[in-house]
Design a protein around this motif. Structure first.
Motif, PDB file in Angstrom:
ATOM      1  N   GLY A  20       0.813  -1.208   0.000  1.00  0.00           N
ATOM      2  CA  GLY A  20       0.000   0.000   0.000  1.00  0.00           C
ATOM      3  C   GLY A  20       0.844   1.255   0.000  1.00  0.00           C
ATOM      4  N   LYS A  33      -2.637   3.024  -1.294  1.00  0.00           N
ATOM      5  CA  LYS A  33      -3.456   2.295  -0.329  1.00  0.00           C
ATOM      6  C   LYS A  33      -4.843   1.984  -0.870  1.00  0.00           C
ATOM      7  CE  LYS A  33      -0.898   4.478   3.444  1.00  0.00           C
ATOM      8  NZ  LYS A  33       0.010   5.235   2.557  1.00  0.00           N
ATOM      9  N   LEU A  40      -4.817  -0.525   6.051  1.00  0.00           N
ATOM     10  CA  LEU A  40      -4.557   0.482   5.028  1.00  0.00           C
ATOM     11  C   LEU A  40      -5.513   1.665   5.163  1.00  0.00           C
ATOM     12  CD1 LEU A  40      -3.646  -1.551   1.817  1.00  0.00           C
ATOM     13  CD2 LEU A  40      -2.145  -0.447   3.491  1.00  0.00           C
ATOM     14  N   GLY A  63       1.508   2.607   6.433  1.00  0.00           N
ATOM     15  CA  GLY A  63       0.922   1.335   6.020  1.00  0.00           C
ATOM     16  C   GLY A  63       1.696   0.165   6.589  1.00  0.00           C
TER      17      GLY A  63
END
Length: 405
Positions: A69, A74, A118, A344
């Motif tokens: 991500g 993401k 995420l 992330g």
């Protein structure tokens, strides 16, 4: 600290819808565990493998989706994962045996792993730290609704329809959410921040080895504290929670719909926390939230053992839910600051630890449930362990504070 984005961003409502369906899909099993065990002629402890089959890959694949991500976007990763999740969830409606159900739960847990961490990292990128706990609290409202309605809907389907039908319904809804995420992604210019640079934490977001970012994160004492704490939280609190529905059925012979609604008290407690989060933070502070939340959970599980009355279970489950979110949301907020240039990756490590802990905990505590000690010894173990976790976190408050500095 994250900069507040001026460009269009995905709404908290859409991110919340994705989180809702993932959590509801996980929690729908709680009131249905007993009925699934009966259909496949297995005991409850053995059937709980479908819980671990979802939560363990959910945790393991955090290690993939976090860096992915950060690297390609993401929202893009969440869109693909939600589409795959829709297909796998719908497939659970047609399984002929527990082995295939276990496999499909493994696969859906594997792709569901992308959604919540995420989303949290995306929120971290778009809200400054001073506003982030409130934003995360609002986002967590969707998770709490998933907790509430997942168990309740599971109970309704268990009593009046079929446990299989709920997976087909969730699959269709998930496909609609995936389409909405795809459309939202077309309007975004999501920044990709993984260029060879270091943040103030000294963390290099990507390395030659896929595990290098995580190993670098774990060099920090504050990171090790948070990741260990959330593993213990998942192992005992959620590992024990998996057996509350079966306990209510075996001990009080309640209908599945009643069990579903009673388990939803956990989510109600979370909603109470979400509605009062600003006031609680201002009055108690983060350390006070951890201390109070941990003891509420400890008392809740102990009260289930002491006051064996199903009517009292309703307020007890609300207390457990509120205590969990007081404790967990504070650790989660700290986790968003472990590596600001690669949230992330950092949040994925956090969620990895939570769900792997839950998966292993469900198996380990299942052995206690199936033994002579049964549910009572299981819940006492959970209560004592959460109490020890709370005391340990309080003793380590200086290291914990370092995670947000």
């Amino acid at each position: 600290m994250a900069e507040k984005s001026r460009s269009p961003r995905v709404s908290l409502l859409l991110l919340g819808a994705a989180a809702f369906i993932v959590i509801a899909d996980a929690r729908v099993i709680d009131p249905l565990l007993h009925i699934i065990a009966n259909e496949f002629e297995a005991n409850v402890g053995t059937t709980a493998i479908i819980v671990s089959a979802y939560t363990i890959p959910y945790g393991l694949f955090q290690l993939v989706y976090g860096p992915l991500g950060d690297r390609i976007g993401k929202v893009k990763v969440m869109t693909g994962a939600m589409a795959a999740f829709a297909i796998g969830t719908a497939g659970c409606a047609f399984v002929p045996n527990i082995a295939l159900l276990t496999l499909l739960r493994f696969l859906t847990g594997m792709v569901a792993a992308a959604i919540i961490p995420l989303s949290l990292a995306y929120i971290g990128d778009n809200f400054p730290y001073a506003e982030r706990q409130a934003a995360i609290g609002r986002y967590l409202s969707a998770l709490m609704l998933g907790q509430i309605l997942g168990g309740s809907i599971g109970g309704i389907f268990g009593d009046y329809l079929s446990w299989r039908d709920i997976f087909l319904v969730f699959g269709v809804i998930s496909l609609l959410i995936a389409a909405a995420l795809w459309r939202a992604n077309q309007r975004l210019d999501e920044p990709i921040k993984l260029q060879d640079r270091r943040g103030k934490s000294g963390f290099k977001p990507w390395g030659k080895s896929g595990f290098k970012p995580y190993l670098q994160l774990m060099k920090s004492p504050a990171t090790r504290l948070i990741i260990t704490a959330v593993f213990i939280e998942g192992f005992f609190l959620f590992g024990g929670f998996a057996y509350l529905g079966a306990f209510l059925r075996d001990r009080y012979n309640l209908p599945y719909i009643a069990i579903g609604f009673m388990l939803s008290g956990f989510g109600v407690g979370g909603l109470i926390y979400s509605a009062s989060v600003k006031w609680l933070v201002s009055r108690l502070g983060e350390q006070g939230l951890i201390f109070t939340g941990g003891w509420l959970v400890c008392f809740g599980y102990l009260a289930i053992v002491m006051f064996q009355n199903w009517i009292l279970f309703i307020p007890i489950s609300v207390l457990i839910g509120m205590g969990f979110y007081m404790l967990h949301s504070t650790l989660q907020t700290r986790a968003t600051e472990l590596a600001p240039e690669a949230r992330g990756t950092a949040v994925s490590l956090f969620v990895f630890s939570l769900f792997v802990g839950q998966g292993i905990g469900a198996i380990a505590l299942g052995a206690i449930v199936d033994s002579a000690g049964g549910y009572i010894h299981c819940f006492i173990t959970v209560s004592v362990s959460v109490a020890l976790l709370t005391l340990w976190l309080y003793s380590q408050r200086q290291r914990l504070n370092a995670a947000g500095s």
